[in-house]
Scaffold this motif. Sequence first.
Motif, PDB file in Angstrom:
ATOM      1  N   ALA A 266      54.075 -33.929  14.935  1.00  0.00           N
ATOM      2  CA  ALA A 266      52.774 -34.180  14.299  1.00  0.00           C
ATOM      3  C   ALA A 266      52.477 -33.097  13.256  1.00  0.00           C
ATOM      4  CB  ALA A 266      51.671 -34.226  15.349  1.00  0.00           C
ATOM      5  N   ASN A 267      52.762 -31.838  13.577  1.00  0.00           N
ATOM      6  CA  ASN A 267      52.570 -30.749  12.613  1.00  0.00           C
ATOM      7  C   ASN A 267      53.480 -30.906  11.405  1.00  0.00           C
ATOM      8  OD1 ASN A 267      50.631 -29.504  14.179  1.00  0.00           O
ATOM      9  ND2 ASN A 267      52.049 -28.035  15.089  1.00  0.00           N
TER      10      ASN A 267
ATOM     11  N   GLN B  67      56.786 -25.422   6.794  1.00  0.00           N
ATOM     12  CA  GLN B  67      57.715 -26.527   7.060  1.00  0.00           C
ATOM     13  C   GLN B  67      59.024 -25.989   7.624  1.00  0.00           C
ATOM     14  OE1 GLN B  67      56.316 -29.321   6.802  1.00  0.00           O
ATOM     15  NE2 GLN B  67      57.833 -30.898   6.563  1.00  0.00           N
TER      16      GLN B  67
ATOM     17  N   VAL C 261      52.573 -34.083   4.380  1.00  0.00           N
ATOM     18  CA  VAL C 261      51.548 -34.791   3.605  1.00  0.00           C
ATOM     19  C   VAL C 261      50.742 -33.801   2.776  1.00  0.00           C
ATOM     20  CG1 VAL C 261      49.419 -36.131   3.821  1.00  0.00           C
ATOM     21  CG2 VAL C 261      51.425 -36.775   5.137  1.00  0.00           C
ATOM     22  N   ARG C 262      50.394 -32.677   3.362  1.00  0.00           N
ATOM     23  CA  ARG C 262      49.623 -31.669   2.628  1.00  0.00           C
ATOM     24  C   ARG C 262      50.461 -31.017   1.526  1.00  0.00           C
ATOM     25  NH1 ARG C 262      44.794 -30.020   5.589  1.00  0.00           N
ATOM     26  NH2 ARG C 262      44.697 -31.272   7.491  1.00  0.00           N
TER      27      ARG C 262
ATOM     28  N   ARG D 273      53.136 -23.691   2.364  1.00  0.00           N
ATOM     29  CA  ARG D 273      53.459 -24.980   3.001  1.00  0.00           C
ATOM     30  C   ARG D 273      54.960 -25.096   3.231  1.00  0.00           C
ATOM     31  NH1 ARG D 273      49.435 -26.997   5.608  1.00  0.00           N
ATOM     32  NH2 ARG D 273      47.552 -27.059   4.379  1.00  0.00           N
TER      33      ARG D 273
ATOM     34  N   ASP E 162      52.024 -33.741   9.213  1.00  0.00           N
ATOM     35  CA  ASP E 162      50.783 -33.275   8.598  1.00  0.00           C
ATOM     36  C   ASP E 162      51.076 -32.288   7.472  1.00  0.00           C
ATOM     37  OD1 ASP E 162      47.812 -32.869   8.556  1.00  0.00           O
ATOM     38  OD2 ASP E 162      48.408 -30.842   9.173  1.00  0.00           O
ATOM     39  N   ASN E 163      51.969 -31.349   7.716  1.00  0.00           N
ATOM     40  CA  ASN E 163      52.313 -30.363   6.701  1.00  0.00           C
ATOM     41  C   ASN E 163      53.017 -31.012   5.517  1.00  0.00           C
ATOM     42  OD1 ASN E 163      52.265 -27.442   6.111  1.00  0.00           O
ATOM     43  ND2 ASN E 163      54.477 -27.714   6.024  1.00  0.00           N
TER      44      ASN E 163
END
Length: 156
Positions: free
Chosen positions: A126-127, A23, A133-134, A19, A130-131
């Motif tokens: 957006a990616n 990022q 949050v994950r 992750r 999303d990344n």
Amino acid sequence: MLDKMTNQLNFHGNALVLRGERQRAIASNIANADTPGYVARDFKFGDALREATGMTSSATGAPGAAVTRLATSGTYGTAGTTDPHHIPLPTVNSSTSIDRHGALGYAVQTQPSLDNNSVDLDRERANFVDNAVRYEATLRFINGNAKTMLSAIQGQ
């Protein structure tokens, strides 16, 4: 018994490293949004995690065959030189770098541009979110596992 506890932590640790690498790649894409000729880079997280944990995909059968490039065409954004007078770009020497293993591929261009830049800022933002949050969720899983193990050791 100890193996079962550490395997889950190793899995989440590998996910956290990947992750972080994703990022970094997305942040690089956003930073180069105005660079002429820049080609966005990304990798398939699921395939990279399968390779990092040693799991095999049912379609491939080999641990190293799971990582695929998003697109293989294009000469922009490569670390090599096209002329002997050009200065070669430095490469990242980190042992956890996804680019070192050859899994970092080129993102497919969704919007044509005059300067041949393939970064779509809306998609990259957006990616990025999303990344992030994950990444936070993976940290919470690790924290929860550590708390569970600690309470089991203390007998609570």
